[in-house]
Write a protein that holds these residues in place. Structure first.
Motif, mmCIF file in Angstrom:
data_model
loop_
_atom_site.group_PDB
_atom_site.id
_atom_site.type_symbol
_atom_site.label_atom_id
_atom_site.label_comp_id
_atom_site.label_asym_id
_atom_site.label_seq_id
_atom_site.Cartn_x
_atom_site.Cartn_y
_atom_site.Cartn_z
ATOM 1 N N GLU A 1 1.175 -7.833 18.901
ATOM 2 C CA GLU A 1 1.820 -8.990 19.503
ATOM 3 C C GLU A 1 1.913 -8.778 21.008
ATOM 4 N N GLY A 2 0.999 -9.363 21.751
ATOM 5 C CA GLY A 2 1.003 -9.211 23.204
ATOM 6 C C GLY A 2 0.723 -7.777 23.615
ATOM 7 N N ASP A 3 1.671 -7.175 24.337
ATOM 8 C CA ASP A 3 1.452 -5.827 24.868
ATOM 9 C C ASP A 3 2.049 -4.740 23.972
ATOM 10 N N ARG A 4 2.350 -5.088 22.724
ATOM 11 C CA ARG A 4 2.942 -4.097 21.834
ATOM 12 C C ARG A 4 2.493 -4.308 20.397
ATOM 13 N N PHE A 5 2.701 -3.242 19.586
ATOM 14 C CA PHE A 5 2.541 -3.342 18.147
ATOM 15 C C PHE A 5 3.918 -3.544 17.522
ATOM 16 N N ARG A 6 3.965 -4.340 16.462
ATOM 17 C CA ARG A 6 5.181 -4.476 15.670
ATOM 18 C C ARG A 6 4.914 -3.925 14.278
ATOM 19 N N PHE A 7 5.890 -3.217 13.727
ATOM 20 C CA PHE A 7 5.761 -2.589 12.426
ATOM 21 C C PHE A 7 6.671 -3.323 11.427
ATOM 22 N N PRO A 8 6.108 -4.225 10.647
ATOM 23 C CA PRO A 8 6.942 -5.032 9.747
ATOM 24 C C PRO A 8 7.366 -4.313 8.474
ATOM 25 N N GLY A 9 6.937 -3.050 8.294
ATOM 26 C CA GLY A 9 7.358 -2.312 7.113
ATOM 27 C C GLY A 9 6.525 -2.599 5.887
ATOM 28 N N GLY A 10 5.299 -3.057 6.094
ATOM 29 C CA GLY A 10 4.419 -3.317 4.970
ATOM 30 C C GLY A 10 3.651 -2.075 4.567
ATOM 31 N N GLY A 11 2.891 -2.192 3.503
ATOM 32 C CA GLY A 11 2.078 -1.101 2.991
ATOM 33 C C GLY A 11 1.363 -1.550 1.736
ATOM 34 N N THR A 12 0.413 -0.734 1.303
ATOM 35 C CA THR A 12 -0.365 -1.093 0.131
ATOM 36 C C THR A 12 0.523 -1.388 -1.069
ATOM 37 N N MET A 13 1.565 -0.578 -1.253
ATOM 38 C CA MET A 13 2.461 -0.738 -2.395
ATOM 39 C C MET A 13 3.802 -1.348 -1.991
ATOM 40 N N PHE A 14 3.877 -1.897 -0.770
ATOM 41 C CA PHE A 14 5.139 -2.501 -0.303
ATOM 42 C C PHE A 14 4.967 -4.010 -0.090
ATOM 43 N N ALA B 1 9.094 14.785 -3.117
ATOM 44 C CA ALA B 1 7.769 14.549 -2.543
ATOM 45 C C ALA B 1 7.285 13.189 -3.024
ATOM 46 N N HIS B 2 6.476 12.524 -2.193
ATOM 47 C CA HIS B 2 6.131 11.120 -2.450
ATOM 48 C C HIS B 2 4.679 10.857 -2.094
ATOM 49 N N CYS B 3 4.047 10.031 -2.923
ATOM 50 C CA CYS B 3 2.680 9.570 -2.650
ATOM 51 C C CYS B 3 2.602 8.105 -3.017
ATOM 52 N N SER B 4 2.327 7.256 -2.040
ATOM 53 C CA SER B 4 2.151 5.830 -2.294
ATOM 54 C C SER B 4 0.692 5.478 -2.049
ATOM 55 N N ARG B 5 -0.060 5.472 -3.110
ATOM 56 C CA ARG B 5 -1.504 5.238 -3.045
ATOM 57 C C ARG B 5 -2.149 6.021 -1.901
ATOM 58 N N CYS B 6 -1.867 7.312 -1.893
ATOM 59 C CA CYS B 6 -2.372 8.167 -0.809
ATOM 60 C C CYS B 6 -3.795 8.647 -1.063
ATOM 61 N N LEU B 7 -4.380 8.245 -2.170
ATOM 62 C CA LEU B 7 -5.796 8.505 -2.478
ATOM 63 C C LEU B 7 -6.096 9.984 -2.692
ATOM 64 N N ILE B 8 -5.099 10.778 -3.000
ATOM 65 C CA ILE B 8 -5.319 12.183 -3.343
ATOM 66 C C ILE B 8 -5.683 12.257 -4.825
ATOM 67 N N PRO B 9 -6.792 12.882 -5.181
ATOM 68 C CA PRO B 9 -7.211 12.945 -6.592
ATOM 69 C C PRO B 9 -6.401 13.979 -7.369
ATOM 70 N N TRP B 10 -5.210 13.593 -7.777
ATOM 71 C CA TRP B 10 -4.251 14.548 -8.339
ATOM 72 C C TRP B 10 -4.749 15.258 -9.590
ATOM 73 N N THR B 11 -5.560 14.605 -10.399
ATOM 74 C CA THR B 11 -5.965 15.218 -11.665
ATOM 75 C C THR B 11 -7.282 15.982 -11.579
ATOM 76 N N GLU B 12 -7.887 16.025 -10.392
ATOM 77 C CA GLU B 12 -9.141 16.770 -10.232
ATOM 78 C C GLU B 12 -8.859 18.238 -9.900
ATOM 79 N N PHE B 13 -9.921 19.053 -10.013
ATOM 80 C CA PHE B 13 -9.859 20.489 -9.700
ATOM 81 C C PHE B 13 -8.754 21.192 -10.501
ATOM 82 N N GLY B 14 -8.603 20.764 -11.750
ATOM 83 C CA GLY B 14 -7.622 21.405 -12.612
ATOM 84 C C GLY B 14 -6.187 21.191 -12.187
ATOM 85 N N GLY B 15 -5.951 20.111 -11.435
ATOM 86 C CA GLY B 15 -4.576 19.839 -10.986
ATOM 87 C C GLY B 15 -4.121 20.733 -9.851
ATOM 88 N N LEU B 16 -5.059 21.240 -9.048
ATOM 89 C CA LEU B 16 -4.715 22.172 -7.982
ATOM 90 C C LEU B 16 -3.778 21.552 -6.956
#
Length: 603
Positions: free
Chosen positions: A168-181, A271-286
């Motif tokens: 917005e003009g000379d600044r960014f505004r952060f409306p608090g959105g997100g993939t899962m928000f 600890a929190h992951c919101s669609r962080c794209l980490i393959p949690w179940t791969e590599f034996g759950g490492l």
């Protein structure tokens, strides 16, 4: 009979006596030279080589003069540093995309720390972007930042439908959105609190957000007295961590890949992951095993996004319901084997809790899946330590490490944790003395630097803390503090987290995991005295200049010997500094209050 030097007879057969005086002189000279070398390594002389010429070799006459008197009387030569090229305005030495092709793609390991060798280190001043302005002050900065300070449109254009940020003009505004928000981060966290009541009453205090985006989740939690370390890797476009820090929200560069995260075991309450794209179940759950290491017993792991709520969400994930169900079943099975129980699940959010009883861990052994770590594996070692495919059981010697047994916030801040007993030279008495000492010191600091405690200072780093005493003394001020514990000293970082504070391990011979211009205040107490045998002062100060915001401050508490050298280098970095007395007016220790100037790059 006495002999004069001239009349002394030679021994038969050789003339060895004629060499007695030269040999003695050689021995004396060698002793003097050894004393000189000892002075180099004990006083940090090597740190000063960049700013003054080396002294001549000591002669016999010089042995009668105090070495320290010689050093203190030497005039320090003026120094100056060139400006870095303009393309280095966002230079992150240990996470440099230009060097990624040198490293392998396996599990994205090229995004981990890879620091340049000494000949490749930049000895220049990183410029600010054209049009840079001092950041918007907290708390307004949580919702706005100047566009020219982080002049990147990629997230705005590619994630516009998710409302991470809006230009917005000379600044960014952060409306608090997100993939899962879809309804905003506030509604998302409200829903999470309904699933985890401990987020409301001070039970949950420290949190880790993996793949944090622009850290809106961590920013919202600040108003709920939950302190979050937001984590994301460096990439070519998104600058997620840079946006987070520009907003005044704690964040560092990092990725769960092949190395442990730079935190001790049992550090985070959640600890929190919101669609962080980490393959949690791969590599034996490492990757899940690394989460299990850093979450304290009784703590929570929260996941939203695939495969949670797959029944209603799979259409938008470019997959099938059957594949997502299989992934969800595999995830639940893996977490159960790692002694997590499914605590609550509703809508898009699932919550697991790490068990704090021994019954589950007693079933593990070196051949189970996962295997139980043997006693040689230190769960707190976290600096360039490869992740291991094993699970560490909670130590039986700790009775109050679990989340339910830990005092609630804010009481835990002033209670000496059990883990203090494993830190060499530490005790409950030493903890209380340290707390009282830092309260006194901080009161003095505020008389020297009135900006401390005001909205002029938001992002603070304590560069070599022990128990987090400086951070604790600022707890009522509008700041957050990144507590840094040396990777080469006693590892007291667990104590910092047990108090409800945040921090990281680090080696100051290398660059810190952050973008340039991300801290308002850097504080160091005796860092050069402690690390003088390993780190060159010039590069430590240049790194401080890189991560300090223009118009930001540094409080440097050191011996007068080092402080004079620091002042000379700081002047070459275009800092203005003022030497002041300590609160006790000690002769051997002084305080340097410095401010970094805002300058426009010539390029």
């Amino acid at each position: 009979m006495k002999y004069t030097k001239e009349a002394k007879p030679e021994r038969a057969g050789g003339g060895s006596g004629s060499r007695a005086v030269p040999v003695a002189l050689v021995v004396i000279v060698l002793c003097a030279f050894s004393f000189y070398l000892g002075g180099i390594y004990s006083t940090g002389r090597s740190l000063l080589d960049a700013i003054q010429p080396a002294p001549p070799l000591l002669t016999l006459a010089a042995t009668t003069t105090s070495y320290q008197q010689q050093q203190s009387s030497k005039a320090l030569m003026a120094v100056s540093f060139p400006e870095c090229p303009a393309e280095l305005q966002d230079y992150t030495p240990c996470a440099d995309p230009k060097r990624w092709r040198k490293y392998g793609n396996y599990r994205l390991s090229f995004m981990e720390r890879h620091c340049p060798a000494m000949p490749e280190r930049q000895a220049c001043l990183v410029p600010a972007p054209k049009g840079y302005k001092p950041p918007i002050r907290w708390p307004k900065s949580k919702d706005h930042c100047w566009y020219r300070n982080v002049p990147y449109d990629w997230i705005n254009s590619q994630k516009s439908n998710q409302h991470w940020l809006v230009k917005e003009g000379d600044r960014f505004r952060f409306p608090g959105g997100g993939t899962m928000f879809p309804n905003g981060v506030g509604a998302y966290v409200d829903h999470m609190q309904s699933l985890i009541p401990g987020m409301r009453d001070g039970t949950v205090r420290t949190a880790l957000d993996t793949g944090c985006g622009v850290a809106s989740w961590g920013g919202d939690l600040l108003s709920r007295n939950i302190l979050t370390v937001s984590l994301a890797p460096r990439d070519n476009h998104e600058a997620q961590v840079q946006f987070a820090l520009e907003r005044g929200i704690p964040a560092i560069l990092g990725i769960i890949s092949t190395q442990r995260l730079p935190f001790p075991s049992a550090a985070f309450d959640m600890a929190h992951c919101s669609r962080c794209l980490i393959p949690w179940t791969e590599f034996g759950g490492l990757y899940l095993l690394e989460i299990a290491r850093v979450v304290r017993p009784g703590g929570f792991w929260v996941l939203s996004g695939p495969p949670i709520n797959y029944e209603n969400r799979w259409h938008g994930w470019n997959t099938t319901a059957q594949a997502q169900k299989a992934d969800f079943d595999r995830l639940k099975k893996m977490l159960a084997s790692m002694c997590f129980k499914l605590y609550n699940v509703k809508g898009d959010i699932a919550v697991w809790q790490k068990l704090d009883t021994s019954s589950c861990y007693d079933k593990l052994n070196p051949v189970t899946t996962p295997a139980k770590c043997d006693d040689s594996v230190d769960p707190d070692a976290a600096w360039y330590v490869p992740m291991r495919a094993c699970l560490t059981a909670p130590s039986a010697k700790y009775k109050k490490l679990g989340l339910g047994a830990t005092p609630k916030w804010p009481q835990r801040l002033s209670v000496a944790p059990e883990r203090i007993n494993v830190v060499p030279g530490s005790s409950s008495g030493a903890f209380k003395q340290d707390d009282a000492k830092w309260k006194q010191r901080t009161r003095h600091y505020k008389t020297l630097l009135p900006a401390l405690g005001s909205d002029k200072i938001r992002n603070v780093m304590d560069m070599n803390t022990v128990y987090g005493g400086f951070a604790a003394s600022l707890i009522k001020d509008p700041v957050w503090v990144m507590n840094v514990v040396s990777s080469y000293g006693p590892n007291s970082l667990g104590v910092v987290y047990d108090r409800g504070l945040i921090g990281t391990n680090h080696d100051w011979c290398e660059a810190f995991s952050t973008y340039p211009r991300t801290y308002d205040l850097l504080h160091l107490d005796g860092l050069f005295t402690a690390e003088s045998h390993r780190c060159e002062m010039k590069f430590v100060l240049l790194e401080m200049d890189r991560i300090l915001r223009p118009t930001g401050y540094a409080i440097i508490r050191e011996t007068t010997y080092f402080l004079d050298s620091v002042a000379t280098i700081a002047k070459g970095m275009r800092w203005t500094c003022d030497k002041r007395d300590t609160e006790n007016k000690a002769d051997k220790e002084k305080i340097l209050i410095c401010q970094k100037k805002l300058w426009a790059g010539k390029q």
